[in-house]
Design an enzyme around this catalytic site. Structure first.
Site, PDB file in Angstrom:
ATOM      1  N   LYS A 109       0.865  -1.188   0.000  1.00  0.00           N
ATOM      2  CA  LYS A 109       0.000   0.000   0.000  1.00  0.00           C
ATOM      3  C   LYS A 109       0.892   1.224   0.000  1.00  0.00           C
ATOM      4  CE  LYS A 109      -4.475   0.839   0.160  1.00  0.00           C
ATOM      5  NZ  LYS A 109      -5.499  -0.033  -0.472  1.00  0.00           N
TER       6      LYS A 109
HETATM    7  P1  NAD Z   1     -12.746   7.353  -3.600  1.00  0.00           P
HETATM    8  O1  NAD Z   1     -11.773   8.421  -3.294  1.00  0.00           O
HETATM    9  O2  NAD Z   1     -13.097   7.076  -5.034  1.00  0.00           O
HETATM   10  O3  NAD Z   1     -14.122   7.635  -2.834  1.00  0.00           O
HETATM   11  C1  NAD Z   1     -14.198   7.827  -1.449  1.00  0.00           C
HETATM   12  C2  NAD Z   1     -15.614   8.295  -1.117  1.00  0.00           C
HETATM   13  O4  NAD Z   1     -15.770   8.331   0.295  1.00  0.00           O
HETATM   14  C3  NAD Z   1     -15.949   9.688  -1.637  1.00  0.00           C
HETATM   15  O5  NAD Z   1     -17.293   9.720  -2.075  1.00  0.00           O
HETATM   16  C4  NAD Z   1     -15.797  10.550  -0.383  1.00  0.00           C
HETATM   17  O6  NAD Z   1     -16.557  11.745  -0.438  1.00  0.00           O
HETATM   18  C5  NAD Z   1     -16.312   9.587   0.648  1.00  0.00           C
HETATM   19  N1  NAD Z   1     -15.932   9.908   2.027  1.00  0.00           N
HETATM   20  C6  NAD Z   1     -14.718  10.282   2.502  1.00  0.00           C
HETATM   21  N2  NAD Z   1     -14.808  10.517   3.825  1.00  0.00           N
HETATM   22  C7  NAD Z   1     -16.103  10.274   4.174  1.00  0.00           C
HETATM   23  C8  NAD Z   1     -16.837  10.356   5.368  1.00  0.00           C
HETATM   24  N3  NAD Z   1     -16.236  10.747   6.498  1.00  0.00           N
HETATM   25  N4  NAD Z   1     -18.142  10.003   5.361  1.00  0.00           N
HETATM   26  C9  NAD Z   1     -18.768   9.626   4.230  1.00  0.00           C
HETATM   27  N5  NAD Z   1     -18.128   9.550   3.042  1.00  0.00           N
HETATM   28  C10 NAD Z   1     -16.820   9.869   3.027  1.00  0.00           C
HETATM   29  O7  NAD Z   1     -12.189   6.030  -2.888  1.00  0.00           O
HETATM   30  P2  NAD Z   1     -12.517   4.506  -3.261  1.00  0.00           P
HETATM   31  O8  NAD Z   1     -11.511   4.030  -4.239  1.00  0.00           O
HETATM   32  O9  NAD Z   1     -13.961   4.376  -3.526  1.00  0.00           O
HETATM   33  O10 NAD Z   1     -12.133   3.799  -1.870  1.00  0.00           O
HETATM   34  C11 NAD Z   1     -13.036   3.751  -0.773  1.00  0.00           C
HETATM   35  C12 NAD Z   1     -12.598   2.665   0.185  1.00  0.00           C
HETATM   36  O11 NAD Z   1     -12.564   1.419  -0.519  1.00  0.00           O
HETATM   37  C13 NAD Z   1     -11.204   2.827   0.794  1.00  0.00           C
HETATM   38  O12 NAD Z   1     -11.217   2.268   2.096  1.00  0.00           O
HETATM   39  C14 NAD Z   1     -10.334   1.985  -0.117  1.00  0.00           C
HETATM   40  O13 NAD Z   1      -9.153   1.555   0.524  1.00  0.00           O
HETATM   41  C15 NAD Z   1     -11.267   0.822  -0.375  1.00  0.00           C
HETATM   42  N6  NAD Z   1     -10.972   0.039  -1.569  1.00  0.00           N
HETATM   43  C16 NAD Z   1     -10.903   0.614  -2.810  1.00  0.00           C
HETATM   44  C17 NAD Z   1     -10.665  -0.170  -3.924  1.00  0.00           C
HETATM   45  C18 NAD Z   1     -10.675   0.386  -5.322  1.00  0.00           C
HETATM   46  O14 NAD Z   1     -10.590  -0.407  -6.282  1.00  0.00           O
HETATM   47  N7  NAD Z   1     -10.797   1.691  -5.522  1.00  0.00           N
HETATM   48  C19 NAD Z   1     -10.429  -1.557  -3.773  1.00  0.00           C
HETATM   49  C20 NAD Z   1     -10.513  -2.121  -2.492  1.00  0.00           C
HETATM   50  C21 NAD Z   1     -10.796  -1.302  -1.405  1.00  0.00           C
END
Ligand code: NAD
Length: 420
Positions: A109
């Site tokens: 990461k």
């Molecule tokens: P992203 O940046 O695309 O989206 C994050 C979202 O969360 C946004 O809508 C943001 O406004 C919202 N957010 C942030 N803080 C918040 C809060 N306090 N309350 C409510 N909403 C809030 O990120 P993502 O890629 O969707 O990742 C989200 C989670 O999923 C992370 O934990 C990431 O590690 C995990 N994840 C992502 C992937 C991937 O393929 N992108 C894969 C596995 C896990």
């Protein structure tokens, strides 16, 4: 000393979970220590010329938890709160996730402490390119393959590919995954994590006696994972009643119209203020009655103060580390919430990244249907494996999923042995 380096509440969560799993597996001290600690962490300062002509120095980390089963795989995060301990915990969870899915990767990461929403496209491009240059001695298609995470996206991956390829003198698409299709990204990769969350949540609902038709869901976070989770659930006939992002939360007791919400989002940059829904307190939203609650934003969203108030049947962990160990204990004692743990629930992302890497290495392209069919087959098989293992050993879904992952890593380490 080592504990001090990684000191962080999220790292403590990962350690508490690991200790429970290692006790269950009766790992000896040697293999425990070899499984626990990252092989490498690299911290770099990244000077960037800002649009106003000043130079700002950002700090970035990359944690390579272990390389025993193959190259390191994991996302790169841009967020103001990025810290080494949290990044290390996320790398550790990636290790168990890859091993659980039997992908030929170790966990990694990375993150840069910055606020992407306050930076111009040019500043983000210069930050990404300079970070990639600083990382060149430590990455490669057989060493470390990054992917998007919070605050990063396809464009970030395109800049990384270009920087690495320019340095090498030829296009090397297998250096990162989650690329745009024009740079040999994989069909289906962008939606894969959310698609997997929705697929697993709906099959868990059916296995626990429910049905997706007429079911309801609440999604916290509407970025990559949250929006695709909501979209796929919607196509299964699940009514999405509550959605939140960092700016606020919205609620519609019948169902939120997702196509209209996307239009609102592209204009306003937030789900807040959507005309066809009420405003709701983001915390209160989590307590509403629903079949599926999908936290898809940040870690520790479900904690000791709200776990008792959840009214969902399925907790589908799209985010990494959304449930604290205290909340886990409360939910397990209640026994009425089926948890799909993060290492399984959001594994669609890294599994499709694996498909992208394989296609890049073979200079071959699969169709989106091929990708999603292969993904669903692997997720379903692993979900059944976790359920059977949990039943046989009387474990929670989380401990069972992590134990299967840790066990694969421990076996690989023991079989490879140690260079004297
Ligand atoms: P992203 O940046 O695309 O989206 C994050 C979202 O969360 C946004 O809508 C943001 O406004 C919202 N957010 C942030 N803080 C918040 C809060 N306090 N309350 C409510 N909403 C809030 O990120 P993502 O890629 O969707 O990742 C989200 C989670 O999923 C992370 O934990 C990431 O590690 C995990 N994840 C992502 C992937 C991937 O393929 N992108 C894969 C596995 C896990």
């Amino acid at each position: 000393m080592r504990e001090e380096l990684y000191k962080d509440p999220v790292f403590s969560m990962a350690m508490e979970q690991f200790n429970e799993v290692a006790d269950f597996l009766e790992l000896n001290d040697e293999i425990r220590e070899r499984c626990r600690w990252p092989k490498r962490w690299i911290t770099v300062s990244v000077p960037v010329r800002m649009d106003d002509g000043t130079t700002k120095v950002f700090h970035g980390h990359r944690v390579q938890h272990h390389l025993t089963r193959g190259p390191v795989k994991g996302g790169l995060r841009y967020h103001p709160e990025v810290k080494l301990g949290e990044i290390t915990a996320l790398a550790i969870w990636m290790t168990w996730k890859c091993a659980l899915m039997d992908l030929p990767f170790g966990g990694g990461k990375g993150g840069i402490a910055c606020d992407p929403s306050a930076m111009s496209t040019g500043e983000l491009e210069r930050l990404t390119r300079r970070f990639t240059m600083e990382m060149i001695p430590f990455i490669g298609p057989n060493i470390d393959v990054m992917a998007p995470d919070m605050g990063t996206n396809e464009q970030t991956m395109a800049w990384m590919t270009d920087t690495y390829s320019t340095h090498n003198g030829h296009l090397e698409p297998s250096i990162v995954t989650g690329k745009p299709l024009t740079l040999q990204g994989s069909p289906g990769r962008t939606k894969a994590t959310g698609h997997g969350v929705a697929f697993l949540a709906s099959s868990a609902l059916e296995q626990t006696g429910g049905s997706t038709q007429g079911a309801s869901a609440i999604v916290q976070g509407f970025g990559n994972v949250g929006s695709h989770t909501a979209h796929t659930l919607d196509t299964y006939g699940v009514a999405i009643k509550g959605i939140s992002d960092v700016h606020g939360a919205i609620w519609n007791d019948k169902q939120i119209h997702l196509a209209k919400l996307r239009k609102h989002l592209s204009k306003e940059g937030t789900v807040a203020g959507f005309a066809e829904a009420e405003t709701i307190d983001p915390q209160e939203m989590l307590h509403q009655k629903c079949d599926i609650l999908a936290p898809c934003a940040m870690d520790r969203a479900i904690h000791k103060d709200n776990a008792a108030k959840l009214q969902c049947r399925i907790l589908a962990e799209g985010a990494n580390g959304p449930t604290t160990p205290e909340a886990d204990r409360i939910l397990n004692e209640r026994g009425d919430v089926h948890i799909i743990p993060d290492v399984l629930c959001n594994a669609g992302g890294v599994t499709t990244s694996y498909f992208e890497w394989v296609q890049n290495l073979q200079r071959y392209r699969w169709t989106e249907r091929e990708v999603l069919t292969k993904l669903e087959t692997m997720l379903q098989r692993t979900q059944q494996q976790v359920r059977r293992y949990a039943e046989r050993h009387k474990l929670t879904q989380r401990t069972a999923a992590q134990a299967l992952g840790v066990c694969n890593v421990a076996k690989a380490k023991a079989t490879r042995g140690m260079f004297p």
